[in-house]
Design an enzyme around this catalytic site. Structure first.
Site, PDB file in Angstrom:
ATOM      1  N   GLY A   1      32.839  28.764  37.008  1.00  9.90           N
ATOM      2  CA  GLY A   1      32.782  27.847  35.871  1.00  9.90           C
ATOM      3  C   GLY A   1      32.706  26.398  36.319  1.00  9.90           C
ATOM      4  O   GLY A   1      32.033  25.568  35.694  1.00  9.90           O
ATOM      5  N   THR A   2      33.384  26.085  37.419  1.00 10.07           N
ATOM      6  CA  THR A   2      33.348  24.723  37.961  1.00 10.07           C
ATOM      7  C   THR A   2      31.947  24.368  38.441  1.00 10.07           C
ATOM      8  O   THR A   2      31.468  23.247  38.237  1.00 10.07           O
ATOM      9  CB  THR A   2      34.355  24.596  39.116  1.00 10.07           C
ATOM     10  OG1 THR A   2      35.659  24.928  38.630  1.00 10.07           O
ATOM     11  CG2 THR A   2      34.371  23.189  39.686  1.00 10.07           C
TER      12      THR A   2
ATOM     13  N   ASP B   1      51.687  42.459  32.755  1.00  7.67           N
ATOM     14  CA  ASP B   1      50.670  42.967  33.673  1.00  7.67           C
ATOM     15  C   ASP B   1      50.869  44.476  33.829  1.00  7.67           C
ATOM     16  O   ASP B   1      51.945  44.910  34.243  1.00  7.67           O
ATOM     17  CB  ASP B   1      50.785  42.275  35.038  1.00  7.67           C
ATOM     18  CG  ASP B   1      49.587  42.536  35.933  1.00  7.67           C
ATOM     19  OD1 ASP B   1      49.156  43.700  36.029  1.00  7.67           O
ATOM     20  OD2 ASP B   1      49.078  41.580  36.545  1.00  7.67           O
TER      21      ASP B   1
ATOM     22  N   THR C   1      41.207  31.964  32.553  1.00  8.36           N
ATOM     23  CA  THR C   1      40.169  32.935  32.886  1.00  8.36           C
ATOM     24  C   THR C   1      38.799  32.329  32.594  1.00  8.36           C
ATOM     25  O   THR C   1      38.628  31.617  31.605  1.00  8.36           O
ATOM     26  CB  THR C   1      40.361  34.212  32.044  1.00  8.36           C
ATOM     27  OG1 THR C   1      41.697  34.690  32.237  1.00  8.36           O
ATOM     28  CG2 THR C   1      39.377  35.293  32.434  1.00  8.36           C
ATOM     29  N   THR C   2      37.816  32.604  33.443  1.00  6.38           N
ATOM     30  CA  THR C   2      36.461  32.085  33.228  1.00  6.38           C
ATOM     31  C   THR C   2      35.487  33.239  32.999  1.00  6.38           C
ATOM     32  O   THR C   2      35.836  34.407  33.137  1.00  6.38           O
ATOM     33  CB  THR C   2      35.994  31.245  34.432  1.00  6.38           C
ATOM     34  OG1 THR C   2      36.020  32.062  35.616  1.00  6.38           O
ATOM     35  CG2 THR C   2      36.894  30.039  34.640  1.00  6.38           C
TER      36      THR C   2
ATOM     37  N   HIS D   1      34.135  30.912  47.101  1.00  4.18           N
ATOM     38  CA  HIS D   1      35.387  31.432  46.564  1.00  4.18           C
ATOM     39  C   HIS D   1      35.762  32.724  47.288  1.00  4.18           C
ATOM     40  O   HIS D   1      34.922  33.359  47.921  1.00  4.18           O
ATOM     41  CB  HIS D   1      35.289  31.714  45.059  1.00  4.18           C
ATOM     42  CG  HIS D   1      35.548  30.517  44.209  1.00  4.18           C
ATOM     43  ND1 HIS D   1      34.543  29.677  43.778  1.00  4.18           N
ATOM     44  CD2 HIS D   1      36.699  30.001  43.705  1.00  4.18           C
ATOM     45  CE1 HIS D   1      35.057  28.706  43.043  1.00  4.18           C
ATOM     46  NE2 HIS D   1      36.365  28.879  42.987  1.00  4.18           N
TER      47      HIS D   1
ATOM     48  N   LYS E   1      37.114  37.030  43.338  1.00  2.00           N
ATOM     49  CA  LYS E   1      36.681  36.308  42.135  1.00  2.00           C
ATOM     50  C   LYS E   1      35.616  37.110  41.404  1.00  2.00           C
ATOM     51  O   LYS E   1      34.638  37.562  42.003  1.00  2.00           O
ATOM     52  CB  LYS E   1      36.160  34.915  42.488  1.00  2.00           C
ATOM     53  CG  LYS E   1      35.834  34.067  41.259  1.00  2.00           C
ATOM     54  CD  LYS E   1      35.643  32.609  41.610  1.00  2.00           C
ATOM     55  CE  LYS E   1      35.241  31.780  40.395  1.00  2.00           C
ATOM     56  NZ  LYS E   1      36.271  31.811  39.329  1.00  2.00           N
TER      57      LYS E   1
END
Length: 248
Positions: A149-150, A31, A80-81, A139, A143
């Site tokens: 994505g869900t 990171d 990751t989405t 969320h 985000k």
């Protein structure tokens, strides 16, 4: 097993805690912005002695991350989405480098049970046109993508099974929704790990199906389980492949 964490935000830190509990060695934390990271970038050195790298970063960097890890022949878990538009490119990278990669919009086992319940409920409510169907998800305010994505996967389950719903509408509407539109909205705010609700609503009553994550621990544990599963495999997989094997 040895894993590398690509990204050390809230999810990366949660995975680190689960890995310690599961006696899994974290060989590197990659990171460029976190002071506890052991490496700032994906290199041969940062992935040395790594069996699987777990990526929870940002859709803008995901292709580069996959390319660099694949070059080092390291298998990947992608949490990751918001990047599925480049899936054909990712598939070519996986095939060319003979690695294994598993991805998913949600790594919580509870969410996959939620989807199975939603699948069965949608089939039943398809028979009762007096019920309208819509959804909403919450969320945290960090985000990066919306809808989640869900939420998109949930919407696809509904559209597949509710024949009177033909299209997904995720925008704010300044008009009544059309009868054939599935309206699925999003809120970004605060510290909410993730809540997804589907409503089957009629004049007489409402049935609500909700999955509410209390923390990121469920997602982190799922990512670790998928890392164990993808180790030594080649090819492109979704978390549904893992779940299917788990339930069988």
């Amino acid at each position: 097993m040895r894993i590398s964490l690509i990204g050390f935000g809230k999810m990366g830190q949660e995975i680190y805690k689960i890995a310690e509990r599961e006696k899994i060695i974290v060989s590197s934390i990659i990171d460029p912005h976190h002071q506890k990271a052991t490496c700032s970038g994906i290199t041969h050195q940062s992935l040395k002695n790594t069996d699987v790298a777990i990526d929870f970063t940002h859709p803008d960097t995901i292709l580069e991350n996959i390319e660099k890890a694949a070059k080092e022949k390291v298998n990947l878990v992608i949490g990751t989405t918001g990047w599925l538009d480049i899936l054909p490119k990712v598939e070519k990278i996986v095939k060319k480098n003979h690695i294994g990669l598993i991805y998913g919009s949600n790594f919580s086992i509870g969410v996959h049970l939620f989807w199975q319940i939603l699948e069965e409920a949608s089939k039943k409510f398809n028979l009762f046109p007096q019920y309208d169907i819509f959804g909403h998800e919450f969320h945290h305010n960090k985000k990066a993508d919306s809808p989640s994505g869900t939420a998109q996967k949930s919407a696809q389950i509904i559209l597949k099974n509710i024949k009177r719903k033909k299209t997904l509408q995720t925008n704010i509407l300044n008009r009544p929704p059309k009868p054939n539109e599935l309206h699925f909205t999003s809120t970004r705010g605060g510290y909410i790990p993730g809540t997804h609700s589907i409503y089957f609503d009629s004049e007489a009553d409402t049935l609500e199906i909700t999955h509410q994550a209390r923390s990121r621990a469920g997602f982190a544990l799922g990512a670790i389980q998928c890392a164990k599963w993808i180790k030594g495999k080649t090819g492109l997989y979704t978390i549904e492949d893992y779940i299917k094997e788990l339930f069988n």
